[in-house]
Design an enzyme around this catalytic site. Structure first.
Site: not given
Ligand code: SAH
Length: 502
Positions: A34, A56, A171
């Protein structure tokens, strides 16, 4: 044994990947990944690994979820090992559950490798413990962006509003005003602390702390963007006290490292540890010679020499490689005198059981010569294993002192045929603060890949040179290094960067 792995890649800091995840990345036949906070991991894939991007970014879907599911199932049926890599944890807002269900329906075994989720890691790197006995007894992970096709919201704002839970929204940036509004309407105090952490755990992490009442306006004013984690609750007040990562002296500073990839890791890791955004741009590569006959002959006649002077870690490494190739080891040096031109070269010798008889105080050829003369090298037979092309000062000066000098090339450095485009783009976007040079050949090759005219367009980019010899080469291209350390070593160079950021 399962051949499909749903793997979490963690939040972005390359160190936040699990050992199990790394193992699977290194061995998989197909990598389906992803949009990740860090795509650096892909370099660990096998050379023949099939790498497929299905991510995406924002609303831009490369492949819809049902097609992703079909792809995983199709690839899995081929019997190959599939790594399905997702940011953070695969089961936390990652749709990993849906992919797992599809696999079960298709009768395919799989394993899950949990990852460190952004909702825990980003707050931790911003000095916010998601639970703390003085503030809250629970933490709640919430999507800030519900499935838009759902007819009714799954959010129970009354519960969020009345609870004392730390609320962690993923998100949510686009819906921040709505989130803050709903929480206040349902009972959370207007002065409840709220933190936003963008690009958590990465060198470009930024954060802000506000209150429910003000956060939407402040984020708007600062044009705050995704990807961000939103944290609501008393724990956010600890940010000032506990923020450790954002205190790193080089945080967010873009530093280009031009050393050969084989040699760069020490510098790269140190800079990363200090928070810098490191751009690896190896301009030279260290390579074997085509022919080692001359080296073999020299080794077999080593007893002829009274002194062996090593001028680089690579000189040591390649010399020992040839020793081993003819079945010999460090004992061959016997009572011979051995010199190392600098501390790293001395360490490389010590690792091989040799304590150098001489290491100069200052690490340029001129000082080595005077030191060696003090040790009585004049008139000796001296062997200098080194790169094919190198400065002639040391052999010349030793010859003047009456030594019988043999220069023995044991490796060569070559220009890396790379494109300077990425670095140029980074300079254009203002992401580069320093370009570091650790030898004259890195300078020469850098300017082969990026012309002096191009570099001149970015006057904010500072040149950091390891020492006077390298600086002279920089000057030949019309630039003056902004930084040159007092001690001409890699740690000295790092010190100079730190001093420039005091
Ligand atoms: N599976 C992922 C989340 C996916 S949803 C997890 O467990 O972290 C995607 C969202 O994750 C983004 O919109 C943001 O809100 C958050 N996110 C992912 N990486 C991030 C990062 N390095 N810093 C801040 N927010 C992050």
């Amino acid at each position: 044994m399962a051949n499909v792995f749903l793997v979490g890649a963690g939040p972005g800091d390359p160190g936040m990947l699990t050992l199990r995840a790394k193992e699977i990345i290194e061995t998989c036949d197909v990598m389906i990944y992803d949009y990740l906070a860090n795509a650096d991991f892909l370099k660990w894939c096998k050379p023949d690994c099939e790498i497929l991007y299905v991510g995406k970014k924002g609303g831009d879907h490369t492949l819809p979820q049902d097609k992703i599911n079909d792809l995983i199932v199709e690839k899995a049926k081929s019997g190959q090992t599939i790594c399905r890599l997702k940011g953070g944890d695969p089961y936390v807002f990652g749709r990993g559950g849906e992919e797992g269900e599809e696999l079960v329906e298709a009768g395919i075994d799989f394993e899950v490798v949990p990852g460190i989720t952004a909702g825990v890691a980003a707050p931790a790197y911003a000095g916010i413990p998601v639970t703390h006995r003085d503030h809250t007894t629970s933490v709640c992970f919430i999507t800030g962006h519900e499935d838009p096709t759902k007819s009714e919201s799954g959010h129970n704002w009354a519960v969020y509003g009345q609870s004392t839970s730390t609320l962690v929204f993923y998100m949510g940036v686009g819906n921040l005003p709505m989130i803050a509004e709903n929480l206040m309407k349902n009972g959370r105090a207007a002065d409840t602390p709220v933190a936003l952490v963008r690009w958590g755990t990465r060198c470009n992490q930024t954060s802000m702390v506000s209150t429910l009442e003000n956060v939407a306006a402040e984020a708007e004013a600062r044009k705050w963007k995704a990807p961000s984690i939103i944290i609501v609750g008393g724990v956010c007040a600890l940010h000032d006290k506990l923020a450790w990562f954002e205190k790193k002296p080089l945080l967010g500073k873009g530093v280009v490292v031009t050393r050969a990839r084989e040699q760069a890791s020490g510098l790269v890791n140190t800079l990363r540890g200090l928070g810098a955004c490191v751009h690896e741009f190896p301009t030279i590569s260290v390579e074997h010679l085509d022919d080692y006959n001359e080296v073999e002959t020299a080794i077999l006649q080593l007893a002829r020499y009274q002194w062996v002077v090593f001028t680089s870690v690579n000189g040591v490494k390649f010399f020992w490689e040839q020793l081993a190739a003819i079945g010999l080891d460090s004992r061959i040096f016997g009572g011979m005198e051995i010199a190392a031109i600098g501390p790293a070269t001395a360490d490389a010798l010590r690792e091989r059981g040799i304590i150098p008889d001489f290491v100069p105080d200052k690490y340029v050829a001129e000082h080595v010569v005077s030191g060696l003369l003090e040790r009585g090298i004049q008139g000796s037979d001296v062997l200098i294993p080194r790169a094919r092309v190198a400065r002639e000062v040391l052999p010349e000066e030793l010859k003047k002192a009456g030594c019988n000098v043999t220069v023995l090339p044991v490796y060569e450095t070559k220009l890396v045929q790379a494109s300077g485009e990425e670095i140029e783009e980074a300079m254009k976007s203002g992401a580069i603060r320093y370009v570091t040079f650790t030898s004259s050949s890195t300078v020469e090759n850098f300017f082969e890949l990026i012309s002096p005219e191009t570099l001149r367009c970015y006057p904010d980019v500072k040149i950091a040179s390891i020492g006077p010899v390298t600086s002279k080469t920089v000057a030949r291209f019309g630039f003056t290094p902004a930084l040159e350390p007092e001690e001409y070593t890699i740690p000295g160079l790092v010190e100079a960067l730190l001093a420039d950021n005091k």
